[in-house]
Design an enzyme around this catalytic site. Sequence first.
Site, PDB file in Angstrom:
ATOM      1  N   GLU A  96      27.357 103.058  65.926  1.00  0.00           N
ATOM      2  CA  GLU A  96      26.863 102.515  64.658  1.00  0.00           C
ATOM      3  C   GLU A  96      27.454 101.129  64.437  1.00  0.00           C
ATOM      4  O   GLU A  96      28.555 100.839  64.912  1.00  0.00           O
ATOM      5  CB  GLU A  96      27.333 103.414  63.511  1.00  0.00           C
ATOM      6  N   ASP A  97      26.753 100.297  63.686  1.00  0.00           N
ATOM      7  CA  ASP A  97      27.332  99.010  63.310  1.00  0.00           C
ATOM      8  C   ASP A  97      28.370  99.185  62.200  1.00  0.00           C
ATOM      9  O   ASP A  97      29.447  98.616  62.260  1.00  0.00           O
ATOM     10  CB  ASP A  97      26.242  97.997  62.902  1.00  0.00           C
ATOM     11  N   ASP A 100      29.050 103.099  55.833  1.00  0.00           N
ATOM     12  CA  ASP A 100      29.130 102.685  54.443  1.00  0.00           C
ATOM     13  C   ASP A 100      29.222 103.962  53.593  1.00  0.00           C
ATOM     14  O   ASP A 100      30.283 104.559  53.515  1.00  0.00           O
ATOM     15  CB  ASP A 100      27.898 101.826  54.152  1.00  0.00           C
ATOM     16  N   PHE A 149      29.754  93.319  51.350  1.00  0.00           N
ATOM     17  CA  PHE A 149      28.538  93.366  52.162  1.00  0.00           C
ATOM     18  C   PHE A 149      28.671  92.285  53.225  1.00  0.00           C
ATOM     19  O   PHE A 149      28.914  91.116  52.921  1.00  0.00           O
ATOM     20  CB  PHE A 149      27.281  93.155  51.314  1.00  0.00           C
ATOM     21  N   ARG A 162      21.824  88.521  61.934  1.00  0.00           N
ATOM     22  CA  ARG A 162      22.254  89.373  63.051  1.00  0.00           C
ATOM     23  C   ARG A 162      22.828  88.574  64.205  1.00  0.00           C
ATOM     24  O   ARG A 162      23.672  89.044  64.962  1.00  0.00           O
ATOM     25  CB  ARG A 162      21.066  90.184  63.597  1.00  0.00           C
TER      26      ARG A 162
HETATM   27  P1  IMP Z   1      25.237 104.299  55.055  1.00  0.00           P
HETATM   28  O1  IMP Z   1      24.177 105.319  55.307  1.00  0.00           O
HETATM   29  O2  IMP Z   1      25.393 103.997  53.590  1.00  0.00           O
HETATM   30  O3  IMP Z   1      26.565 104.618  55.685  1.00  0.00           O
HETATM   31  O4  IMP Z   1      24.717 102.934  55.629  1.00  0.00           O
HETATM   32  C1  IMP Z   1      24.670 102.693  56.922  1.00  0.00           C
HETATM   33  C2  IMP Z   1      23.707 101.563  57.237  1.00  0.00           C
HETATM   34  O5  IMP Z   1      23.522 100.669  56.142  1.00  0.00           O
HETATM   35  C3  IMP Z   1      24.300 100.764  58.353  1.00  0.00           C
HETATM   36  O6  IMP Z   1      23.919 101.255  59.608  1.00  0.00           O
HETATM   37  C4  IMP Z   1      23.761  99.383  58.051  1.00  0.00           C
HETATM   38  O7  IMP Z   1      22.499  99.215  58.668  1.00  0.00           O
HETATM   39  C5  IMP Z   1      23.585  99.330  56.554  1.00  0.00           C
HETATM   40  N1  IMP Z   1      24.729  98.666  55.911  1.00  0.00           N
HETATM   41  C6  IMP Z   1      25.713  99.224  55.184  1.00  0.00           C
HETATM   42  N2  IMP Z   1      26.608  98.324  54.776  1.00  0.00           N
HETATM   43  C7  IMP Z   1      26.198  97.138  55.285  1.00  0.00           C
HETATM   44  C8  IMP Z   1      26.736  95.810  55.239  1.00  0.00           C
HETATM   45  O8  IMP Z   1      27.791  95.500  54.649  1.00  0.00           O
HETATM   46  N3  IMP Z   1      26.019  94.861  55.891  1.00  0.00           N
HETATM   47  C9  IMP Z   1      24.866  95.132  56.573  1.00  0.00           C
HETATM   48  N4  IMP Z   1      24.336  96.359  56.647  1.00  0.00           N
HETATM   49  C10 IMP Z   1      25.000  97.361  56.007  1.00  0.00           C
HETATM   50 MG    MG Z   2      20.767  97.337  58.376  1.00  0.00          MG
END
Ligand code: IMP
Ligand code: MG
Length: 173
Positions: A96-97, A100, A149, A162
């Site tokens: 995963e990148d 969050d 963010f 990106r």
């Molecule tokens: P989660 O489901 O809330 O954990 O979000 C995960 C996804 O939201 C990541 O794979 C990202 O694509 C996107 N995301 C969450 N935080 C950020 C951020 O700070 N910058 C860019 N994308 C984010």
């Molecule tokens: Mg994204």
Amino acid sequence: MKLSREPLVTSARIQGRVAELAAEVSRDYAGREVILVVVLKGGFIFAADLVRRITVPVSVDFIRARSYRGQESAGPIEFQWVCEDGIAGKHVLVLEDILDTGRTAAAILDYLKRHKPATLALCTLLDKPARREVAIVADYVGFTIDNHFVVGYGLDYDQQGRELPDVWILDMA
Ligand code: IMP
Ligand code: MG
């Protein structure tokens, strides 16, 4: 898109940490073959760097999960399963990148579990534990960051940013 004056994580630090993670993964998976399941789109640059430093046999597959519109989480997670070969009985490491709220990764792990891998683990470049809504802990974490963010090194804001080599904080002002 307005960015912080300095990168939050420089490209040099990222490269150093990616090398460490690759060494850890190579040690942990010694004697086994690993399938990296890369979460698109954000994980593609991290995956490209990591895979070139992993020394155990590795194959690469992809999964697409979307929940974000801009900075806001928008309801249910859509999946596009693009793994060409099955994962049953295989050692799967999800890349995963960023973690969050944890909802995307939790949903992906649940989904993959149903395909009966031998082992299933999670590696994330960035972790924002302050934002967590579901209990999920990554097996490998590149950097733990505060609640910002961020964009760059694969991460986007509305598909922008990106390509940046460093990770930057998006300036909301
Ligand atoms: P989660 O489901 O809330 O954990 O979000 C995960 C996804 O939201 C990541 O794979 C990202 O694509 C996107 N995301 C969450 N935080 C950020 C951020 O700070 N910058 C860019 N994308 C984010
Ligand atoms: Mg994204």
